[in-house]
Design a protein around this motif. Structure first.
Motif, mmCIF file in Angstrom:
data_model
loop_
_atom_site.group_PDB
_atom_site.id
_atom_site.type_symbol
_atom_site.label_atom_id
_atom_site.label_comp_id
_atom_site.label_asym_id
_atom_site.label_seq_id
_atom_site.Cartn_x
_atom_site.Cartn_y
_atom_site.Cartn_z
ATOM 1 N N VAL A 576 28.115 67.118 63.686
ATOM 2 C CA VAL A 576 27.624 68.313 62.997
ATOM 3 C C VAL A 576 26.127 68.469 63.230
ATOM 4 O O VAL A 576 25.632 69.569 63.522
ATOM 5 C CB VAL A 576 27.939 68.232 61.489
ATOM 6 C CG1 VAL A 576 27.222 69.344 60.729
ATOM 7 C CG2 VAL A 576 29.440 68.304 61.245
ATOM 8 N N ASN A 577 25.374 67.376 63.083
ATOM 9 C CA ASN A 577 23.921 67.444 63.274
ATOM 10 C C ASN A 577 23.570 67.946 64.668
ATOM 11 O O ASN A 577 22.648 68.756 64.843
ATOM 12 C CB ASN A 577 23.296 66.067 63.042
ATOM 13 C CG ASN A 577 23.297 65.670 61.581
ATOM 14 O OD1 ASN A 577 23.302 66.522 60.702
ATOM 15 N ND2 ASN A 577 23.293 64.371 61.324
ATOM 16 N N THR A 578 24.270 67.457 65.672
ATOM 17 C CA THR A 578 23.991 67.899 67.045
ATOM 18 C C THR A 578 24.379 69.357 67.235
ATOM 19 O O THR A 578 23.636 70.137 67.845
ATOM 20 C CB THR A 578 24.727 67.005 68.046
ATOM 21 O OG1 THR A 578 24.193 65.679 67.982
ATOM 22 C CG2 THR A 578 24.587 67.521 69.463
ATOM 23 N N LEU A 579 25.534 69.759 66.729
ATOM 24 C CA LEU A 579 25.958 71.154 66.871
ATOM 25 C C LEU A 579 24.952 72.105 66.234
ATOM 26 O O LEU A 579 24.702 73.203 66.755
ATOM 27 C CB LEU A 579 27.336 71.347 66.234
ATOM 28 C CG LEU A 579 28.520 70.817 67.052
ATOM 29 C CD1 LEU A 579 29.771 70.728 66.187
ATOM 30 C CD2 LEU A 579 28.782 71.700 68.272
ATOM 31 N N LEU A 580 24.346 71.696 65.136
ATOM 32 C CA LEU A 580 23.397 72.571 64.440
ATOM 33 C C LEU A 580 22.045 72.651 65.141
ATOM 34 O O LEU A 580 21.150 73.356 64.656
ATOM 35 C CB LEU A 580 23.234 72.113 62.994
ATOM 36 C CG LEU A 580 24.455 72.386 62.101
ATOM 37 C CD1 LEU A 580 24.255 71.804 60.710
ATOM 38 C CD2 LEU A 580 24.760 73.889 62.017
ATOM 39 N N ASP A 686 25.924 62.514 73.562
ATOM 40 C CA ASP A 686 25.790 63.969 73.509
ATOM 41 C C ASP A 686 24.433 64.426 74.040
ATOM 42 O O ASP A 686 23.581 63.619 74.430
ATOM 43 C CB ASP A 686 26.093 64.504 72.103
ATOM 44 C CG ASP A 686 25.008 64.183 71.066
ATOM 45 O OD1 ASP A 686 23.829 64.048 71.427
ATOM 46 O OD2 ASP A 686 25.366 64.067 69.870
ATOM 47 N N PHE A 687 24.232 65.735 74.072
ATOM 48 C CA PHE A 687 23.062 66.340 74.705
ATOM 49 C C PHE A 687 21.756 65.906 74.037
ATOM 50 O O PHE A 687 20.700 65.924 74.660
ATOM 51 C CB PHE A 687 23.204 67.862 74.666
ATOM 52 C CG PHE A 687 22.135 68.605 75.435
ATOM 53 C CD1 PHE A 687 21.842 68.281 76.749
ATOM 54 C CD2 PHE A 687 21.441 69.651 74.850
ATOM 55 C CE1 PHE A 687 20.865 68.971 77.457
ATOM 56 C CE2 PHE A 687 20.467 70.355 75.555
ATOM 57 C CZ PHE A 687 20.177 70.018 76.854
ATOM 58 N N LYS A 688 21.819 65.527 72.782
ATOM 59 C CA LYS A 688 20.633 65.089 72.056
ATOM 60 C C LYS A 688 20.447 63.573 72.123
ATOM 61 O O LYS A 688 19.572 63.024 71.457
ATOM 62 C CB LYS A 688 20.705 65.558 70.602
ATOM 63 C CG LYS A 688 20.694 67.075 70.458
ATOM 64 C CD LYS A 688 19.426 67.688 71.060
ATOM 65 C CE LYS A 688 19.419 69.193 71.011
ATOM 66 N NZ LYS A 688 18.189 69.779 71.589
#
Length: 903
Positions: A576-580, A686-688
């Motif tokens: 969720v943190n990454t999606l946001l 992930d991307f982050k």
């Protein structure tokens, strides 16, 4: 053709610096003093930095928003469909440079189509992102101000032009990417990052720019342009060494004075090779090559080993040209590793083996596939991102990464770290999932690319194989793109490109490693069938790619038993943190949202993901407010467990065959290591830079020794101990525990005493699962024992290398009688010696599944374990932050969840 492709490899090196010249006559044009213009769009004199790219310039100037946010990848597509001009001015007065007899302008990388002008005089054109371009500019430079201009053309428009021209004869397929990719067409006609026109895991960002360094070089005699090195394990006591020095500036009938010296630092002094024979010989390309030959006593150096097998020992080499009379010199410095590589394809009764030996030791390849570090090539050079990814691979026991053919040839630091960390590189050439032209112009372009990239990369100990392409042999044979009507034509093109062009040009610069024409491939069997096998991806030959979206991914009976698995994987959503970081709307996190639908590039991707989740787990009602959280969490559980089970399945079969002759699996490379944007993908990181649950799991399923259980079709539970160690561990205890979901005290334990054999998979126990569970502890598992109980394994020995655990769930967890656990963080303690760390205590009142710790985006770091099965009331986990963290900030940020929170 030999049944085993054996390569007596050579020293491998890494170049750290470009040629360096006395008198300061290398003049860098890298700076922020460039301007970017597009008069058709009304943009003039935008401040630009080189190396760089148009997308990054426009983002920094606030002309466009962050292309990785929201729908900006689609909304900014106009950028790639127009032409852009870079320009700069530089001042030369009484510089030594201007007085030199030879002055070259060097572009290390231009993306992709451009025309170069110096002082309004056209120097030439570029047409390949992966080629270094060199222009003779001595007659164009002047004292005072000089103006350099790079006029870049739209890669999308140029691809369409080339397609239209080719189509006058026949069309190269596929004509475009699937509609779900939201991409651009005809990338197979141009030589740039194939994924930049979109892929199933990434956006279409057809980059444009000057993505590598630009500089002027001035000299009177010659300079060193490239160096390659070959070491041969020739005798018991010596390594033979040949160093190939490619000189620029040699003229016909010119007597060049000077000396070339190579100094190799060893454990015992220095080995020095010298020659004065400059510009006296040329290769088949007409290039001047000076060869220095010698030998090194083997006692002077230690071998380079892959991660987990020994130290990745490296040695510094210094190669220099010196002309005392002309007060001129140039040099290159690099590191080398001594190792012998073999790709073994011995014939056996049921086909061919396929595995690597390093220094005569069979290696089980454990790792992943890397895609571009960033889809914008100028950002793919970020050293911190690269170090994070390579360190993450090393820390989870990986020993191999496959650099995938649709991406970039990675930055120099990528290969330097792979050398240092002992991570073997399977290096694809940049061709993937397409048929390609075989025109004279295209093939000549490819030759230049192969020549440059091979010489740039040849030096690395980590690179242990070249592969011609990704999936193009199987695509051609199985008619993925409708090529069957012109099969003979496309096959002829295939051989012209990968065999007659790439392989031929490769061998001119490097014959020290094996070459595989395609991946997947049947290896030598493909060659015997004229390079396009009748049945590519046979489990009896070569390597395979395997994806399963329709069957239970926690059931090993749905998996093949190949010789080598070089691609397999499952999608999951990032946290969720990454999606946001890519949207500010919680509603966008539902899989039905337009945002996620646009970012899901796999056709029917969420339908497939949901199907796989539902085999084993239970999603809440779609109308519940936390459905998006449950879906994200369950997707990561599904991905982590699926890859875990398939990887352990591969490792179980490393040293045995079944009745059909399948087995001897010696490689397991899952798809994929990293991400290029925030989206549902197959990545472990992930991307982050955050680790998904799968990345944490890989530390366990790639451990040097594992214990693993496998349930057969008839309900037997086979228990294996698998070791990649080169030595046997004696007197180990494998313990099988039976747990009831109601209690943290095991109902039953059974100890098997065994030796853990070196480089072996050994079956140590077979039990009738349901019958044996029925009889445990007077029926404590109840009338439905497989729902009430599960199996937990440990291995213990006097050797700490074999202290580990694992588990098997007899039925899908949605059918198991699991109690809700109250999982909480009960203590956090800070430690500052030698580095800051925190010990986190997690408490539970019941057995807890997939316990997941997380911090918000303001805190970066890594947990020592995550996504774990907790069978004790308390468990301690260490958190190591990337940067200093205040304890109170960590307490506020830290959260814990587990499976039953969402079932």
């Amino acid at each position: 053709m030999y049944s085993t492709y054996r390569v007596l490899v050579i020293c491998v090196i890494r170049i750290f610096s470009d040629a360096v010249f006395v008198n300061g006559i290398k003049y860098s044009l890298d700076s922020s003093n460039w301007l970017l213009d597009n008069r058709d769009k009304g943009y003039t004199k935008l401040q630009a930095t080189v190396p760089g790219g148009v997308y990054t310039v426009l983002m920094e100037a606030n002309v466009i928003d962050d292309v990785f946010y929201g729908f900006n990848d689609i909304e900014t597509r106009w950028v790639s469909k127009t032409n852009w001009n870079y320009s700069t001015e530089f001042f030369l007065e009484n510089d030594v440079l201007i007085k030199k007899e030879k002055i070259k302008l060097v572009f290390e990388g231009i993306d992709t189509f451009s025309t170069i002008f110096l002082n309004d005089q056209e120097l030439g054109v570029t047409e390949n992102m992966f080629v270094r371009y060199i222009f003779d500019v001595q007659s164009y430079l002047k004292r005072g101000y000089n103006r350099l201009e790079v006029r870049l053309k739209s890669p999308v428009n140029e691809a369409k032009k080339l397609f239209d021209e080719q189509s006058k004869n026949y069309s190269i397929v596929p004509l475009c990417v699937p509609v779900e990719y939201n991409g651009e067409c005809h990338v197979n006609h141009i030589r740039k990052t194939q994924a930049s026109f979109s892929w199933d895991w990434g956006p279409a960002l057809p980059s444009i720019g000057i993505w590598k360094s630009v500089y002027l070089q001035g000299y009177d005699t010659v300079i060193i342009r490239d160096v390659t090195i070959k070491t041969e394990n020739a005798t018991k006591n010596f390594w033979n060494i040949d160093i190939y020095v490619y000189l620029d500036g040699c003229m016909q009938d010119e007597n060049v004075e000077g000396i070339i010296t190579a100094t190799i630092n060893t454990d015992i002094g220095k080995t020095v090779l010298k020659t004065r024979n400059l510009c006296t010989s040329t290769n088949s390309n007409g290039e001047h090559v000076t060869i220095l030959s010698g030998s090194i006593d083997k006692s002077y150096v230690k071998l380079w080993w892959p991660n987990g097998y020994g130290n990745a020992n490296l040695y510094t080499v210094y190669v220099s040209y010196s002309n005392v009379k002309r007060n001129e010199s140039s040099n290159k410095t690099f590191k080398i590793g001594f190792r012998v590589v073999e790709l073994v394809q011995d014939k056996i009764e049921s086909g061919l083996l396929f595995y690597f030996k390093i220094n005569n030791v069979p290696i089980f390849a454990k790792g992943s596939n890397s895609i571009p570090i960033n889809i914008l090539p100028e950002l793919a050079q970020n050293k911190e991102t690269i170090k994070h990814l390579l360190q993450s691979a090393k820390d989870v026991n990986m020993n191999m990464l496959r650099v995938w053919g649709g991406g970039n040839y990675e930055a120099d630091v990528f290969y330097e770290l792979a050398d240092e960390y002992g991570i073997m590189i399977w290096q694809d050439f940049m061709f993937a999932c397409n048929m390609y032209p075989a025109t004279e112009e295209f093939l000549e372009n490819v030759k230049n690319e192969v020549r440059h990239q091979v010489r740039r990369l040849q030096h690395h100990a980590s690179i242990i194989m070249w592969a011609g392409n990704n999936e193009n042999e199987v695509a051609l044979r199985q008619n993925w793109y409708g090529s069957a009507s012109k099969f003979k034509t496309f096959k002829a093109d295939y051989k012209k490109l990968y065999v007659e062009t790439i392989q031929t040009e490769l061998l001119r610069s490097d014959n020290t490693r094996p070459f595989l024409v395609s991946s997947p491939s049947n290896g030598l069997q493909s060659i015997q069938q004229d390079y396009v096998a009748l049945f590519p991806q046979s489990n009896y030959y070569g390597d395979i790619h395997f994806y399963n979206y329709f069957f239970d991914s926690w059931n090993t009976t749905n998996y093949p038993i190949p010789r080598f698995s070089s691609e397999y994987g499952y999608q999951a959503l990032p946290s969720v943190n990454t999606l946001l970081t890519a949207t500010n709307s919680i509603s966008d996190l539902n899989i039905s949202s337009k945002f996620l639908q646009k970012r899901q590039h796999l056709p029917d991707g969420f339908k497939k993901m949901t199907n796989l989740i539902n085999f084993r787990l239970r999603l809440p009602d779609e109308n519940s407010p936390d459905f998006y959280k449950a879906y994200i969490f369950n997707s990561q559980v599904m991905q982590a467990m699926s890859v875990k089970i398939e990887t352990e399945h591969n490792r179980q079969w490393r040293s045995s065959f079944n009745e059909q002759g399948l087995g001897h699996v010696m490689g397991s490379l899952y798809w994929q290591l990293n991400d290029v944007w925030v989206a549902p993908t197959w990545s472990g990181i992930d991307f982050k830079g955050n680790w998904k649950m799968m990345q944490y799991f890989s530390k366990h399923f790639f451990a040097p020794v594992i214990v693993t259980g496998d349930i057969t079709l008839n309900g037997d539970l086979n228990v294996y101990v698998v070791s990649d160690l080169t030595h046997t561990i004696f007197n180990a205890n494998v313990t099988m525990f039976v747990y009831n979901w109601d209690s943290m005290t095991p109902l039953h334990s059974h100890i098997i005493k065994t030796n853990i054999e070196a480089n072996q998979s050994k079956k140590v126990l077979t039990v009738k699962l349901e019958n044996d569970l029925l009889n445990i502890a007077n029926g404590s598992c109840g009338a439905t024992p497989t729902r009430k109980c599960f199996i937990y394994f440990t291995v213990n020995s006097d050797n700490s290398e074999a202290t580990l655990s694992n588990y098997v769930f007899p039925v899908p967890l949605k059918f198991a009688n699991i109690n809700y656990a109250n999982v909480t963080i009960t203590a956090i303690k800070e430690h500052r010696s030698p580095d800051q760390q925190f010990t986190i205590t997690i408490s539970t009142n019941e057995i807890a599944l997939f316990v997941w710790l997380e911090v918000n985006n303001n805190i970066k770091g890594r947990f020592s374990d995550n996504g774990f099965l907790q069978i004790t009331n308390e468990k301690n986990v260490t958190f190591t932050p990337t940067d200093y963290v205040i304890l109170d900030d960590l307490i506020r940020s830290l959260t814990v969840t587990h499976l039953m929170s969402y079932m």
